[in-house]
Write an enzyme that holds these catalytic residues in place. Sequence first.
Site, PDB file in Angstrom:
ATOM      1  CD  GLN A 116       7.800   6.917 -22.772  1.00 50.68           C
ATOM      2  OE1 GLN A 116       7.481   5.746 -22.956  1.00 50.68           O
ATOM      3  NE2 GLN A 116       6.898   7.885 -22.633  1.00 50.68           N
ATOM      4  CB  SER A 117      13.623   9.885 -25.123  1.00 48.70           C
ATOM      5  OG  SER A 117      14.338  10.290 -26.279  1.00 48.70           O
ATOM      6  N   PRO A 118      13.929   7.104 -27.158  1.00 51.47           N
ATOM      7  CG  PRO A 118      13.108   6.770 -29.330  1.00 51.47           C
ATOM      8  CD  PRO A 118      12.683   7.205 -27.956  1.00 51.47           C
ATOM      9  CB  THR A 168      17.185  10.149 -24.116  1.00 55.32           C
ATOM     10  OG1 THR A 168      16.449  11.364 -24.319  1.00 55.32           O
ATOM     11  CG2 THR A 168      17.997  10.268 -22.838  1.00 55.32           C
ATOM     12  CE1 TYR A 169      20.600   2.051 -25.328  1.00 54.84           C
ATOM     13  CE2 TYR A 169      19.598   2.029 -27.513  1.00 54.84           C
ATOM     14  CZ  TYR A 169      20.455   1.465 -26.568  1.00 54.84           C
ATOM     15  OH  TYR A 169      21.165   0.330 -26.881  1.00 54.84           O
TER      16      TYR A 169
END
Length: 199
Positions: free
Chosen positions: A11-13, A15-16
């Site tokens: 859910q890490s932005p 990481t996105y």
Amino acid sequence: MAHIDYYFGTQSPWTYLAGDRLEQIATRHGAQITYKPLDLLQLVDRTGGVRPANRHPSRMEYRGQELTRWAKHLGKPLNLKPTFWPVNTAPSSYAVIAAAKAGGGDLAGLVQSFVRAVWAEDQNIADDAVIRAKLTAAGFDPELANSGLFVGAQVYERNLEEAVEAGVFGAPFYIVRESDERFWGQDRLDMLDQHLADL
């Protein structure tokens, strides 16, 4: 051959926003990647950080500006207020762990599909139907969503313990095993690239 331990949260932005740049770097240098999804909130608690919900408003405002700037810089769509965030990351992480064990599909693509689902597609990555669809799209058996639960839970917990021991405190976090060089954040990928070139 260099080996990169990749610690991340589904859910890490950040990481996105990393997209597939890690994989491009690894391919360029002939490096291997071990994907290690973990519970980021527990990691923050264990390593002296502050959960987003408890951060000062000025920090969260700046975070929003930084995310928007980086998304624009990288040409990636980003919804700063996704419907399903925060979200239980255990089910999607278990799916990644099961897929890594099973092999045969696009593991990097699966990881990216989960973070993209949160930040660009407004999907619930704790939902079984979403997980199965992502597994299928990445070339994996959708039944991995259920069959890998026990092992997934064990590895998920172990990843957290290993992360704390290895000096990880955020995500995405990259560790080159051979040198124990650590890189925190998608904005350090160029430095990781240069480090691998120097090995």
